[in-house]
Design a protein around this motif. Structure first.
Motif, PDB file in Angstrom:
ATOM      1  N   LYS A   1       0.839  -1.217   0.000  1.00  0.00           N
ATOM      2  CA  LYS A   1       0.000   0.000   0.000  1.00  0.00           C
ATOM      3  C   LYS A   1       0.862   1.251   0.000  1.00  0.00           C
ATOM      4  CE  LYS A   1      -4.347  -1.391   2.100  1.00  0.00           C
ATOM      5  NZ  LYS A   1      -5.065  -1.556   3.351  1.00  0.00           N
ATOM      6  N   ARG A   2       1.902   1.229   0.825  1.00  0.00           N
ATOM      7  CA  ARG A   2       2.775   2.413   0.934  1.00  0.00           C
ATOM      8  C   ARG A   2       3.419   2.740  -0.407  1.00  0.00           C
ATOM      9  NH1 ARG A   2       5.171   0.691   5.334  1.00  0.00           N
ATOM     10  NH2 ARG A   2       7.084   0.054   4.300  1.00  0.00           N
ATOM     11  N   ASN A   3       3.644   1.719  -1.225  1.00  0.00           N
ATOM     12  CA  ASN A   3       4.317   1.937  -2.506  1.00  0.00           C
ATOM     13  C   ASN A   3       3.348   1.927  -3.687  1.00  0.00           C
ATOM     14  OD1 ASN A   3       7.445   1.917  -2.105  1.00  0.00           O
ATOM     15  ND2 ASN A   3       6.650   0.372  -0.707  1.00  0.00           N
ATOM     16  N   ALA A   4       2.049   2.034  -3.396  1.00  0.00           N
ATOM     17  CA  ALA A   4       1.007   2.069  -4.443  1.00  0.00           C
ATOM     18  C   ALA A   4       1.196   0.934  -5.454  1.00  0.00           C
ATOM     19  CB  ALA A   4       1.033   3.432  -5.145  1.00  0.00           C
ATOM     20  N   VAL A   5       1.427  -0.265  -4.926  1.00  0.00           N
ATOM     21  CA  VAL A   5       1.701  -1.423  -5.792  1.00  0.00           C
ATOM     22  C   VAL A   5       0.404  -1.968  -6.389  1.00  0.00           C
ATOM     23  CG1 VAL A   5       2.456  -3.841  -5.708  1.00  0.00           C
ATOM     24  CG2 VAL A   5       3.821  -2.066  -4.604  1.00  0.00           C
ATOM     25  N   LYS A   6       0.440  -2.207  -7.691  1.00  0.00           N
ATOM     26  CA  LYS A   6      -0.738  -2.772  -8.370  1.00  0.00           C
ATOM     27  C   LYS A   6      -0.489  -4.230  -8.782  1.00  0.00           C
ATOM     28  CE  LYS A   6      -3.401   0.994  -8.849  1.00  0.00           C
ATOM     29  NZ  LYS A   6      -2.844   1.570  -7.628  1.00  0.00           N
ATOM     30  N   LYS A   7       0.765  -4.519  -9.128  1.00  0.00           N
ATOM     31  CA  LYS A   7       1.081  -5.884  -9.586  1.00  0.00           C
ATOM     32  C   LYS A   7       2.359  -6.395  -8.905  1.00  0.00           C
ATOM     33  CE  LYS A   7       0.936  -7.130 -14.066  1.00  0.00           C
ATOM     34  NZ  LYS A   7       1.450  -7.384 -15.432  1.00  0.00           N
ATOM     35  N   ILE A   8       2.287  -7.653  -8.451  1.00  0.00           N
ATOM     36  CA  ILE A   8       3.437  -8.280  -7.786  1.00  0.00           C
ATOM     37  C   ILE A   8       3.827  -9.532  -8.550  1.00  0.00           C
ATOM     38  CG2 ILE A   8       4.151  -9.524  -5.698  1.00  0.00           C
ATOM     39  CD1 ILE A   8       2.385  -7.678  -4.071  1.00  0.00           C
ATOM     40  N   ILE A   9       5.137  -9.706  -8.782  1.00  0.00           N
ATOM     41  CA  ILE A   9       5.610 -11.001  -9.292  1.00  0.00           C
ATOM     42  C   ILE A   9       6.252 -11.746  -8.131  1.00  0.00           C
ATOM     43  CG2 ILE A   9       5.901 -10.540 -11.751  1.00  0.00           C
ATOM     44  CD1 ILE A   9       8.847  -9.850 -11.085  1.00  0.00           C
ATOM     45  N   LYS A  10       6.049 -13.056  -8.145  1.00  0.00           N
ATOM     46  CA  LYS A  10       6.539 -13.849  -7.009  1.00  0.00           C
ATOM     47  C   LYS A  10       7.447 -14.962  -7.493  1.00  0.00           C
ATOM     48  CE  LYS A  10       4.317 -15.429  -3.288  1.00  0.00           C
ATOM     49  NZ  LYS A  10       3.402 -16.545  -3.079  1.00  0.00           N
ATOM     50  N   SER A  11       8.570 -15.076  -6.845  1.00  0.00           N
ATOM     51  CA  SER A  11       9.399 -16.274  -7.010  1.00  0.00           C
ATOM     52  C   SER A  11       8.947 -17.232  -5.906  1.00  0.00           C
ATOM     53  CB  SER A  11      10.858 -15.862  -6.863  1.00  0.00           C
ATOM     54  OG  SER A  11      11.687 -16.977  -6.895  1.00  0.00           O
ATOM     55  N   LYS A  12       9.373 -18.470  -5.979  1.00  0.00           N
ATOM     56  CA  LYS A  12       8.835 -19.496  -5.083  1.00  0.00           C
ATOM     57  C   LYS A  12       9.050 -19.142  -3.608  1.00  0.00           C
ATOM     58  CE  LYS A  12       8.795 -24.442  -5.453  1.00  0.00           C
ATOM     59  NZ  LYS A  12       8.935 -24.701  -4.044  1.00  0.00           N
ATOM     60  N   SER A  13       8.008 -19.238  -2.819  1.00  0.00           N
ATOM     61  CA  SER A  13       8.129 -19.010  -1.376  1.00  0.00           C
ATOM     62  C   SER A  13       7.147 -19.911  -0.649  1.00  0.00           C
ATOM     63  CB  SER A  13       7.843 -17.542  -1.045  1.00  0.00           C
ATOM     64  OG  SER A  13       7.515 -17.411   0.322  1.00  0.00           O
TER      65      SER A  13
ATOM     66  N   ALA B   1      -7.126  -9.794  -2.017  1.00  0.00           N
ATOM     67  CA  ALA B   1      -8.266  -9.167  -1.318  1.00  0.00           C
ATOM     68  C   ALA B   1      -8.107  -7.647  -1.254  1.00  0.00           C
ATOM     69  CB  ALA B   1      -8.377  -9.741   0.101  1.00  0.00           C
ATOM     70  N   GLN B   2      -6.861  -7.175  -1.400  1.00  0.00           N
ATOM     71  CA  GLN B   2      -6.604  -5.727  -1.397  1.00  0.00           C
ATOM     72  C   GLN B   2      -6.550  -5.172  -2.824  1.00  0.00           C
ATOM     73  OE1 GLN B   2      -6.387  -3.914   1.420  1.00  0.00           O
ATOM     74  NE2 GLN B   2      -6.801  -5.811   2.549  1.00  0.00           N
ATOM     75  N   GLY B   3      -6.912  -5.991  -3.793  1.00  0.00           N
ATOM     76  CA  GLY B   3      -6.943  -5.533  -5.185  1.00  0.00           C
ATOM     77  C   GLY B   3      -5.588  -5.552  -5.874  1.00  0.00           C
ATOM     78  N   VAL B   4      -4.612  -6.266  -5.303  1.00  0.00           N
ATOM     79  CA  VAL B   4      -3.280  -6.340  -5.917  1.00  0.00           C
ATOM     80  C   VAL B   4      -3.186  -7.626  -6.737  1.00  0.00           C
ATOM     81  CG1 VAL B   4      -0.790  -6.424  -5.474  1.00  0.00           C
ATOM     82  CG2 VAL B   4      -2.280  -5.117  -3.938  1.00  0.00           C
ATOM     83  N   GLN B   5      -2.727  -7.516  -7.979  1.00  0.00           N
ATOM     84  CA  GLN B   5      -2.555  -8.714  -8.812  1.00  0.00           C
ATOM     85  C   GLN B   5      -1.239  -9.404  -8.438  1.00  0.00           C
ATOM     86  OE1 GLN B   5      -2.122  -7.964 -13.023  1.00  0.00           O
ATOM     87  NE2 GLN B   5      -2.211 -10.151 -13.540  1.00  0.00           N
ATOM     88  N   VAL B   6      -1.309 -10.722  -8.247  1.00  0.00           N
ATOM     89  CA  VAL B   6      -0.101 -11.484  -7.901  1.00  0.00           C
ATOM     90  C   VAL B   6       0.133 -12.535  -8.989  1.00  0.00           C
ATOM     91  CG1 VAL B   6       1.039 -12.898  -6.152  1.00  0.00           C
ATOM     92  CG2 VAL B   6      -0.684 -11.224  -5.454  1.00  0.00           C
TER      93      VAL B   6
ATOM     94  N   SER C   1       6.411  -5.382 -16.005  1.00  0.00           N
ATOM     95  CA  SER C   1       5.391  -4.398 -15.599  1.00  0.00           C
ATOM     96  C   SER C   1       5.075  -4.438 -14.097  1.00  0.00           C
ATOM     97  CB  SER C   1       4.103  -4.623 -16.409  1.00  0.00           C
ATOM     98  OG  SER C   1       3.652  -5.964 -16.229  1.00  0.00           O
ATOM     99  N   ALA C   2       5.724  -5.337 -13.352  1.00  0.00           N
ATOM    100  CA  ALA C   2       5.383  -5.454 -11.924  1.00  0.00           C
ATOM    101  C   ALA C   2       6.012  -4.323 -11.113  1.00  0.00           C
ATOM    102  CB  ALA C   2       5.867  -6.795 -11.394  1.00  0.00           C
ATOM    103  N   ASP C   3       5.315  -3.940 -10.027  1.00  0.00           N
ATOM    104  CA  ASP C   3       5.827  -2.887  -9.144  1.00  0.00           C
ATOM    105  C   ASP C   3       6.650  -3.481  -8.006  1.00  0.00           C
ATOM    106  OD1 ASP C   3       3.980  -0.841 -10.326  1.00  0.00           O
ATOM    107  OD2 ASP C   3       2.498  -2.224  -9.473  1.00  0.00           O
ATOM    108  N   MET C   4       6.375  -4.742  -7.703  1.00  0.00           N
ATOM    109  CA  MET C   4       7.015  -5.325  -6.527  1.00  0.00           C
ATOM    110  C   MET C   4       7.318  -6.799  -6.780  1.00  0.00           C
ATOM    111  SD  MET C   4       5.452  -4.993  -2.718  1.00  0.00           S
ATOM    112  CE  MET C   4       5.235  -6.394  -1.671  1.00  0.00           C
ATOM    113  N   GLY C   5       8.434  -7.276  -6.232  1.00  0.00           N
ATOM    114  CA  GLY C   5       8.778  -8.698  -6.330  1.00  0.00           C
ATOM    115  C   GLY C   5       8.805  -9.309  -4.944  1.00  0.00           C
ATOM    116  N   ILE C   6       8.251 -10.521  -4.829  1.00  0.00           N
ATOM    117  CA  ILE C   6       8.316 -11.249  -3.558  1.00  0.00           C
ATOM    118  C   ILE C   6       9.050 -12.560  -3.816  1.00  0.00           C
ATOM    119  CG2 ILE C   6       6.988 -12.458  -1.776  1.00  0.00           C
ATOM    120  CD1 ILE C   6       4.770 -10.443  -2.144  1.00  0.00           C
ATOM    121  N   SER C   7      10.031 -12.839  -2.993  1.00  0.00           N
ATOM    122  CA  SER C   7      10.752 -14.108  -3.142  1.00  0.00           C
ATOM    123  C   SER C   7      10.849 -14.792  -1.785  1.00  0.00           C
ATOM    124  CB  SER C   7      12.176 -13.842  -3.664  1.00  0.00           C
ATOM    125  OG  SER C   7      12.935 -13.199  -2.662  1.00  0.00           O
TER     126      SER C   7
END
Ligand code: SF4
Length: 481
Positions: free
Chosen positions: A115-127, A141-146, A211-217
């Motif tokens: 939310k703080r970074n106005a993220v709309k799309k997240i790409i995820k590596s395996k976790s 649920a917060q409207g962010v595409q993963v 096009s992702a704003d954030m990455g989660i690994s």
């Protein structure tokens, strides 16, 4: 980590864990055993052979196992010291370190960062840790595409399922399933050639990477001396997830810290060999802090979330050995139970022998009653585990705890008590077993098979071979004469 934080982490438990479907183990196992597609997939799955070849290439693999176990023990023996060192070094290099005591904490922290970074799309590596907290659901649920970017995880996400193996999440799916999924979701002509399917996934994922704003690994290890995350992948998606988006969040368990890079090098000599039968994985990424002045790549903001979720409740107990786990998957690749029922039957994030130990510890023994019993105790898992975790012994201890806490059915507890009473009286034991052997032989009749044992589910799906009619003691005595 401050001392008060240390105390909080150490005192926490997995009370907030998602409710587990593990009580449904028997039903799920039955469903898998009668599902022809899963049975075919499990028959074709053979990482055990690849491991045997890779292990055979090094002369001293048993010594490497011993060294790897020692490294993990050293880390666990002073976990608080290494975690504090990691926090200090990582913070000094610009990483934000967060402590998540519960699974809800993981989701709250990630949602706040998004939310703080106005993220709309997240790409995820395996976790796998994010699977524990159902992070994707919380973000969506917060409207962010993963978008999952590990190929297996991507397939699982498209099909709306959960992983069935910790390193091969879509192992239960066949080529036809994946062809249907890609055709349906990508709106492209249906294709079944594996290279073409892979290239199609690559093309679609590329667009998401860019096009992702954030990455989660995840992070296979945290390196205390440098404050780095250490990520091992075969597809390169981990590297793009951690470097392309402007924000990166790594999520890992509190037990994953290693003191030094040299320790990580020691673990790497056994990890890929045990997991996929490779001498080394295709990509090893060591990430230290956000992008610095002059760097061409890297996130502007870098976060590490260190998760307890039930782990510290195992420290200093007879379950601590399980925290050495480096998530290679070898135990499930060699387990005769996993090989027959697949991963979904285990009902939670971690399947196979290590799942049968971790799940009861992470979410509560009473929520995973069948798991410690979902093993033959053949010790194949113990023989191949690269960090020498005595898995059968840990499952046996969990069975004892279930018995002591009265968590097993009364018939089973009564039966064990009667057996224990008789076993301590050799004369009585000989008499009873003699009677049982004769009775069993008579029940088997001419077919020498018992079709129905009263009060026992064992014969619901198969016959029990009838005993020959004489006990071991009788046969032994006869041979000595
Ligand atoms: S318990 Fe051992 S064999 Fe199983 S996943 Fe963990 S490290 Fe690998």
């Amino acid at each position: 980590m401050t001392s008060s934080q240390s105390t909080t982490v150490a005192a926490s438990n997995a009370g907030s864990a998602p409710s587990s479907p593990a009580p449904l183990f028997k039903q799920r196992a039955h469903d898998s055993l009668t599902n022809a597609k899963i049975q075919r997939a499990m028959r074709n799955f053979n990482l055990a052979g690849a491991r045997a070849r890779a292990v055979g290439e090094v002369e001293n693999f048993e010594d490497l196992r011993t060294a790897a176990a020692a490294v993990r023990n050293r880390s666990l023996a002073m976990l608080d010291v290494w975690l504090e060192r990691f926090e200090r070094e990582a913070t000094a290099r610009g990483t934000h370190v967060h402590w998540a005591e519960t699974h809800e904490d993981i989701n709250r922290i990630v949602v706040e960062i998004a939310k703080r970074n106005a993220v709309k799309k997240i790409i995820k590596s395996k976790s796998m840790v994010s699977e524990e907290s159902h992070l994707n659901d919380a973000l969506e649920a917060q409207g962010v595409q993963v978008v999952e970017t590990d190929l297996g995880e991507y397939i699982i996400q498209l099909s709306g399922e959960t992983p069935s193996h910790i390193i091969a999440p879509a192992i239960h799916k066949n080529r036809e399933d994946i062809a249907d999924l890609f055709h349906q979701h990508h709106k492209t002509p249906r294709k079944t050639d594996i290279s073409e399917l892979t290239m199609e996934a690559r093309k679609f994922l590329r667009e998401h990477f860019l096009s992702a704003d954030m990455g989660i690994s995840g992070s296979n290890f945290l390196i205390a001396e440098t404050g780095s995350t250490f990520i091992v992948t075969n597809e390169g998606n981990g590297r793009m997830t951690t470097t392309l988006p402007r924000v990166h969040v790594a999520i890992t368990g509190v037990e994953k810290v290693l003191p030094t890079l040299e320790d990580a090098a020691c673990i790497m000599r056994v990890l890929a060999r045990s997991a996929t039968g490779q001498s080394i994985s295709n990509y090893v990424s060591i990430n230290t802090g956000p992008k610095r002045a002059g760097d061409t790549d890297g996130p502007e903001e870098n976060h590490v979330i260190i998760v307890d979720g039930g782990r510290t409740s195992m420290l200093g107990t007879d379950m601590q050995d399980a925290l050495r786990c480096i998530r290679c998957g070898a135990c499930m690749n060699h387990c005769p139970v996993y090989q027959n029922i697949g991963g979904h039957a285990y009902g939670w994030v971690y399947p196979g022998p290590i799942g049968s130990v971790l799940t009861p510890n992470y979410i509560g023994l009473e929520k995973a009653l069948d798991l410690p019993n979902a093993a033959t105790l053949c010790n194949q898992c113990g023989v191949v585990c690269p960090v020498r975790i005595p898995l059968p012994e840990l499952m046996r201890k969990l069975r004892e705890k279930q018995f002591e806490r009265g968590l097993r059915p009364w018939q089973e507890r009564l039966g064990l008590k009667l057996w224990s009473w008789a076993a301590r009286r050799p004369g009585m034991y000989a008499l009873l077993t003699k009677f049982a052997a004769r009775m069993g032989r008579n029940m088997g009749g001419a077919e020498k098979a018992i079709h129905k044992l009263p009060g026992n589910g064992w014969t619901e799906g198969r016959d029990m071979p009838a005993p020959e009619g004489r006990t071991f003691r009788e046969l032994y005595a006869a041979r000595r004469r």
